[in-house]
Design an enzyme around this catalytic site. Structure first.
Site, short mmCIF file in Angstrom:
data_model
loop_
_atom_site.label_atom_id
_atom_site.label_comp_id
_atom_site.label_asym_id
_atom_site.label_seq_id
_atom_site.Cartn_x
_atom_site.Cartn_y
_atom_site.Cartn_z
N GLY A 154 -0.78 -2.89 2.04
CA GLY A 154 -1.41 -3.93 1.25
C GLY A 154 -0.39 -5.01 0.88
O GLY A 154 0.81 -4.73 0.80
N CYS A 155 -0.89 -6.22 0.66
CA CYS A 155 0.02 -7.35 0.42
C CYS A 155 0.83 -7.14 -0.86
O CYS A 155 2.03 -7.41 -0.90
CB CYS A 155 -0.77 -8.65 0.35
SG CYS A 155 -2.10 -8.66 -0.87
N TYR A 156 0.18 -6.65 -1.91
CA TYR A 156 0.92 -6.36 -3.14
C TYR A 156 1.92 -5.24 -2.89
O TYR A 156 3.06 -5.27 -3.35
CB TYR A 156 -0.03 -5.89 -4.24
CG TYR A 156 -0.89 -6.94 -4.88
CD1 TYR A 156 -0.32 -7.99 -5.60
CD2 TYR A 156 -2.28 -6.86 -4.82
CE1 TYR A 156 -1.13 -8.93 -6.24
CE2 TYR A 156 -3.09 -7.80 -5.45
CZ TYR A 156 -2.51 -8.83 -6.16
OH TYR A 156 -3.29 -9.75 -6.79
#
Lengths: 365, 365, 365, 365
Positions: A154-156
């Site tokens: 995930g980007c986070y």
């Protein structure tokens, strides 16, 4: 490897209409080893209408069925689909010999129960979870090199992982309390589906806090951090959207097991990631001096989205609040590149034995 | 009170060229009891050039000397000056009978040593500190009513105080670890002096983290929280500028002494501040349901700068991460109004015995 | 007039869910003569969810039917509805004695054929067109004073009219070629219905040109300008959305019948609108000197949205390109206030015989 | 050509601290034929502090003197300096065999008198004007191929030229009245020197009109258009800064010598520039249908900065207001790339006989 010759690779992008799919197509167009890109879309819709920035590229949408028919000739298939689709469709492409890089959450959890606990549905292909590798390239490179199935983070999550890994890997973090992480994401991170709360007139000049009861990237981080440290790590993960289209500005506040000053910690990060591009090409430590020429405090010594948006880089800086004994890490990425499409290509490069930086060398605007 | 008749008050604004001074003038122009406004400036500079939004108001700058000459006829003097000036000049105005509201930090610490520790200079008028009242109107109303000298709180500080007071006052907060507070401020909070780091082309699309080693509003909060709770409270205070001109979006993450659900805590806040405007006119609890009509999760259930920018309101919402036992408070204000000029006028109203909401009733745009 | 006593007026707002309806409610809440505000909405929807800035106001939606039942007790009804609704419903409210201010286009054209030509539908109440007054308060004040039905101008149109009226009224404009007008509007001008093109991630950092083949406010302007000058006037009207939520930044380039310098024209505007607030309270001429203290060219001598957003003011400035003989007018307004809700209240004030500035005196933020 | 081998070129960038100089360095870093980049700066200043996006690139500033000493070994020197410097320094580099691409205005006017009329200073090297070629690559390619000295066009000018050239070259434009051009530029176009008017808190949410009495790119355009058409052409050129950091959004309104519909004109543009990248790689015609699937008018059929920012592309679209007989051209570019550094590299590529698209193939973000 003959099939990796100049412009020889054939690549599918399942889910080519969203921001991630579009960004993946953009980067693949500039990749010297990629010759054919097949993005899928459900409805009619012209490519240039959906992605006006790719006008002139000649790309056109195909249906998933059309892509599946060509599966035997594909080298790589990327999934940019909502949670729940890749786990049903990836197997078919793997069987026919393609590598799969899944940008959704379907293969991020080694255990199907963990997946179900977070995403609320039964996993459709639990047998594939064992061979899926979690695609933080910098930390899992050797496993990715041997894998056919990469679960892109995930980007986070990837931003947090790169920001915290040196401290966690060295056992410097006091994991007695949840790690406090606050991340602000661009509005592209919320997807293309029109919603009133994400209209320009609503978000412009504001911030939109969301999922305060717990974002789904929290458990993703906890799973990875546990694997990295061998111990349970709780994460207090906080998310919002800021008044910008792209980028993740993340700050983590930690208590260390013993006190380390700013310079000492910057040194640790330099050792871990290398200085300049020497060791890790895409992770750079920002170690600007805190005082300027006239001995005035400088305003811009921490990483900033300007340094990374448009690139596959992650910039990391830090500071130390000595009075309260809290170490603060700032990490920034482009949520659509290092946080998604760029990492996916980096993983493809590694999995196919190509130069890891191919197609990804651009600096931020 | 005859001198509070319609448009009878005479008011000085020392430091009328910055954003806070301008905003104070704007609000005073709409205040029904204020008749004369005298903003000061050093150089030439026309008022309409400095504050184009106040074109037509007829206001003109005077020098500090000119203002001081009229001191005997002033009802109130506001200081919108950099730290260190009000502590030298306030005494003179107080002697001549004016009320003083200081928007700088000069009178925020009861102890001159604490002031010096944070601001790095010896306090010039320690004898005045005893009578200065810290101007969180909602919590210090009775003391302000009797005071001649109000220390207006910092913009970050007042937002944090209003957001946390109900929990702290009830002893619900576990103060074993520093309270974690993250606040994003508009760029107007950085003042009008041109700096490269704050140019539009630099900040637009980014966030600017600063003072990670400890912002000066941290000790200000700790001082107040200690007074409120009777115990030492540490604050881990984190600040940045966002891509908007005005407003503070603040989030505090707390561990409570025992678990309370979202609804229970919302009830506590309602009791503390009242529902609607019934008790505290300017503090409103946002308690929107988390699910929408179709039982879908709603995106905009937490307070948002759109709800307060342009007004003297503070909106407060909250949520609870049950899995990790962390309560999250979101509080938003307009940094130039509730965080500065609006609070200052609210305090003036109270100190002069006027209706507290006079001149401050506008809702956010 | 007894019914205009403090807080005595009862007001309906048909179409209270959009940006214009919300802004009208906000301004009416601060209007000293208005006591009851009844905004309508179709579905369920809570008021504070729709307009979070009005949390605490106590307003609640009613249905149109509920409003109609109370029609006999209403003093004023505002229509903030899409084109085609007011012309069907206004008559009923007029019959029962309410004043009507229509913020849609339904009563802006004196001729039903002109309306049909531009809006593509037959007018439902052509008999009302004769008594409708076009609500540019500054130019039609006497007619509005006697009217029951005001057609509030389009946001672009009123900005253009105020900007050009002094030149047109004096016959200074060479109408041999179409008047060239370029206007950039905030995204709130596009309404609240979610559309992909107006999502934050799409508009942020861009401009969205639209209706280049001819915007509907073009004919509205031509109709009014013809009435003002007694001659046919063609308008080349160009519109786009900018990266801001509110405000219209409009520039008109004109050839005059003979050359006039910048100062001479500024004088003409001062004569027409008055200096300061002396003549027209809401129209201000920006006549800042072009050179600064050090004889350097100054950057900010033309009107700017910062000067007006949040207020009912229109700021006007101008310059002259002597080499090419072209005069340039810059006019700025808040599209939701002077361009809609503010003008509507200004017209209400005039029509009811109240002080024209009641509820509208706030300066821009 | 041996010296153009992979990474063989040595390049100087005089004036490497501004936005244009930084962007030039960024693009040169990705250019496969460039091996050495020497940006100059006056003071100390570290490269990574000045251009945080190029952290890790290894670039360092040299002084102009240091660069001049190496002049004999340079292949190309770019000037990113304020007007007046390149005309003094270019000669020296030319003598020693380097190509010069000047991004300032010093060599844009064939006549020294014209230069002086617009820039207010005597030209220092009039003898070089004869061999300078105006660098609109698409229209002057053959001359650039043979030149040593390229005058890179102004950012506004090149956008206008590419947008209008097909019509002007075919003699379709009625030049009886000045061509009306309105262009909105990002704030990066105003340079890096801090100014209050360009601070984030000032420009954010506004537009900043400037130079209404005539921008200096007006005469630049008139000179080129006269050369292109053989006849005098007047330009009414209007400029402002918008609330974005990068990009020029330009609209030209023209009367044609006879009426042409939208489709006919789009065809003309396709013929002139080619479809896709077939003829002119960097100029793309946007010819999206005006109606969507449900026969609804579409919102985003004109070019938009999103399509070009971050790339060397110019997107062009158009429409026709049949009622008033006005044709409207919309052209968008990235002011720092196609409007400056990208064009400069394109010109370098042509002048050195390289593939024109080298280092410039990235699509917009």
């Amino acid at each position: 490897m003959s099939r990796h010759d100049l412009k020889a690779l054939r690549v599918g992008v399942v889910g080519g209409t969203g921001y991630t799919g579009g960004e993946l197509c953009r980067l693949l167009l500039g990749h010297p080893a990629v010759g054919t890109i097949l993005p899928t879309a459900r409805g009619a819709g012209s490519f240039a209408t959906t992605h006006p920035n790719l006008l002139g590229s000649g790309l056109e949408f195909v249906t998933v069925d059309e892509l599946t028919e060509q599966a035997g000739e594909l080298d790589v298939v990327f999934f940019c689909t909502p949670s729940g689709q890749a786990m049903r469709a990836a197997g078919r492409f793997l069987e026919l010999g393609a590598h799969v890089v899944d940008l959704s959450a379907d293969f991020r959890f080694p255990s199907p129960d963990d997946y179900e606990a977070v995403y609320g549905k039964r996993h459709a292909s639990p047998e594939l979870l064992a061979e899926a590798v979690y695609g933080v390239t910098e930390l899992n490179r050797e496993r990715i090199r041997k894998s056919r199935l990469v679960a892109n983070p995930g980007c986070y999550a990837i931003t947090a992982i790169l920001g915290l890994a040196p401290l966690l890997a060295h056992g410097f973090v006091d994991a007695g309390a949840p790690l406090s992480i606050h991340a602000v994401n661009g509005t592209s991170g919320a997807g293309v589906t029109p919603k009133k709360a994400l209209m320009h007139a609503e978000v412009s000049n504001a911030m939109l806090a969301y999922s305060l009861e717990g974002h789904r990237h929290g458990p993703e981080l906890e799973t990875f951090f546990r694997a990295l440290t061998g111990e349970p790590v709780e994460v207090d993960f906080n998310t919002s959207h800021g008044n910008f289209a792209r980028g993740i500005h993340l700050q983590a506040n930690l208590r260390l097991t013993r006190e380390h000053g700013r310079d000492e910690l910057l040194g640790l990060y330099h050792d871990f990631y290398g200085a300049g591009h020497q060791k890790e090409h895409f992770v750079l430590v920002v170690d600007l001096p805190k005082l300027g020429e006239l001995n005035e405090k400088r305003y811009e010594i921490y990483p900033n989205l300007r340094g990374v948006v448009g690139s596959n880089f992650c910039h990391i800086g830090l500071d130390h609040d000595a009075r309260r004994g809290i170490t603060k890490i700032v990490a920034v990425t482009d949520n659509l590149i290092k946080g998604a499409a760029g990492s996916a290509i980096q993983n493809m490069n590694v999995a196919l034995g190509l130069d890891e930086t191919l197609g990804l060398r651009s600096y931020a605007l």
